[in-house]
Write an enzyme that holds these catalytic residues in place. Structure first.
Site, PDB file in Angstrom:
ATOM      1  N   GLU A 108      89.297  33.044  11.078  1.00 36.92           N
ATOM      2  CA  GLU A 108      90.469  33.803  11.532  1.00 36.92           C
ATOM      3  C   GLU A 108      91.490  32.819  12.082  1.00 36.92           C
ATOM      4  O   GLU A 108      91.352  31.608  11.894  1.00 36.92           O
ATOM      5  CB  GLU A 108      90.060  34.825  12.592  1.00 36.92           C
ATOM      6  N   TYR A 161      88.737  40.724  28.115  1.00 35.27           N
ATOM      7  CA  TYR A 161      90.095  41.244  28.200  1.00 35.27           C
ATOM      8  C   TYR A 161      90.471  42.028  26.960  1.00 35.27           C
ATOM      9  O   TYR A 161      89.756  42.004  25.956  1.00 35.27           O
ATOM     10  CB  TYR A 161      91.095  40.102  28.447  1.00 35.27           C
ATOM     11  N   ARG A 194      80.093  29.995  44.329  1.00 37.68           N
ATOM     12  CA  ARG A 194      79.940  29.412  42.992  1.00 37.68           C
ATOM     13  C   ARG A 194      78.472  29.135  42.668  1.00 37.68           C
ATOM     14  O   ARG A 194      77.805  28.381  43.358  1.00 37.68           O
ATOM     15  CB  ARG A 194      80.737  28.110  42.870  1.00 37.68           C
ATOM     16  N   ARG A 246      86.208  48.505  22.006  1.00 37.34           N
ATOM     17  CA  ARG A 246      86.009  47.055  21.916  1.00 37.34           C
ATOM     18  C   ARG A 246      85.759  46.461  23.299  1.00 37.34           C
ATOM     19  O   ARG A 246      84.962  45.531  23.454  1.00 37.34           O
ATOM     20  CB  ARG A 246      87.216  46.386  21.247  1.00 37.34           C
ATOM     21  N   LYS A 263      85.667  39.546  23.150  1.00 38.69           N
ATOM     22  CA  LYS A 263      87.023  39.185  23.574  1.00 38.69           C
ATOM     23  C   LYS A 263      86.951  38.674  25.007  1.00 38.69           C
ATOM     24  O   LYS A 263      87.262  39.388  25.960  1.00 38.69           O
ATOM     25  CB  LYS A 263      87.957  40.402  23.437  1.00 38.69           C
ATOM     26  N   HIS A 265      76.098  29.533  38.784  1.00 38.99           N
ATOM     27  CA  HIS A 265      76.147  30.066  37.408  1.00 38.99           C
ATOM     28  C   HIS A 265      75.464  31.424  37.295  1.00 38.99           C
ATOM     29  O   HIS A 265      75.895  32.278  36.541  1.00 38.99           O
ATOM     30  CB  HIS A 265      75.480  29.089  36.435  1.00 38.99           C
TER      31      HIS A 265
END
Ligand code: PDD
Length: 294
Positions: free
Chosen positions: A182, A36, A103, A55, A150, A105
């Site tokens: 951070e 995101y 579903r 990014r 991210k 992995h």
């Protein structure tokens, strides 16, 4: 449409957020398998759009998900979303997941990515928070070793941030192996001997767009700064402590673990940086439209 409803974009269509529907089998929902961006918009000008796009590419590469759109397509979608948004200052949220599949992995084959965006009013810190600063607590950084991506898998960040909230603070300042990394949702700067210090970019921190902006502004203003590792002792004896993020801009942390940082008031370097940041926003707002890169 309710005037208060946000505008969203989902897989090719603009629609009110309240009408957006996603399958429970979406891998974003099942696995947090997505990435995101959060992008501020000032006066309908998208702030540092190209940096956010770069990014996004980096995060997508990191999770091995091909970018479903070209840069030109992204820019077109963003531009339209910003124009449809109800506010001059907006916070854009953008998410790409590995799509909807049974579903398992293992990556699904031939499944289109889910692309979701929404725009909301940008809410920046209150004047009171800017003038008085905010409280933070320190915590061990127990996240994974790929914090430069991210990703929407934010459970560690959520839990860390909530510990800060539970303690009456607004942010968790994270330490790994005795070094500052951070914040749970921000980058952290400090001032020592009048020099601004910030840890280098690495796999242990998110490369913040605001982090870059702060360093650019420091450089232009002749503020002394160093990009280097910061020890826990330095963190605890800082004259000033700041956090930075797209939604919180720059904000002084004036209490850490219930102790005053410096004299307990936002320091002179913070006040200078805050002014520079507000001047930059004003410049962005005055830039010719449409302005996709500031
Ligand atoms: N978070 N580090 C972390 C872990 C973050 O989540 C963020 C921002 C930052 C600052 O990055 P930037 O300056 O590009 O916003 C650093 C966003 C705002 C969020 O998750 O809401």
């Amino acid at each position: 449409m309710d005037a208060n409803d946000s505008i969203a974009y989902l897989n090719g269509e603009f629609l009110p957020l309240s009408k957006a529907r996603i399958s429970p089998l979406d891998r974003g929902f099942i696995y947090g398998d997505g990435v995101y961006e959060v992008i501020p918009v000032y006066g309908r000008r998208v702030f540092r759009w190209e940096d956010h796009l770069r990014r996004l590419d980096h995060s997508l590469d990191g999770i091995r998900l091909p970018n479903p759109y070209t840069h030109a397509q992204w820019t077109q979608i963003i531009r339209e979303l910003v124009q449809r948004g109800a506010h001059e200052d907006q916070s854009l949220y953008l998410q790409v997941t590995r799509g909807v599949a049974k579903r398992d992995h293992a990556f699904p084959k031939g499944v289109p990515a889910t692309v979701f965006l929404m725009t909301n009013a940008l809410s920046v810190p209150t004047q009171e928070a800017v003038d008085a600063g905010v409280a933070a607590i320190s915590l061990p950084d127990n996240r994974w070793l790929r914090c430069n991506l991210k990703t929407t898998s934010l459970l560690p960040n959520v839990l860390l941030r909530q510990l800060a909230i539970d303690a009456g603070a607004v942010e968790a300042v994270l330490l790994r192996d005795g070094l500052l990394t951070e914040g749970a949702a921000s980058n952290i700067f400090l001032v020592k001997d009048g020099v601004l210090l910030v840890p280098p970019k690495s796999h242990l921190t998110l490369p913040g767009i605001t982090y870059d902006v702060v360093l650019e502004l420091a450089q232009k203003d002749g503020m002394r700064y160093e990009i280097r590792e910061v020890s826990e002792a330095e963190l605890r004896s800082a004259q000033e402590l700041w956090l930075s993020s797209s939604t919180r801009e720059v904000l002084a942390i004036t209490r850490l673990d219930d102790k005053a940082v410096g004299n307990g008031r936002p320091g002179p370097l913070f006040r200078r940086m805050y002014t520079l940041f507000q001047e930059l926003k004003a410049q962005v707002r005055r830039a010719p439209e449409p302005q996709m890169h500031a």
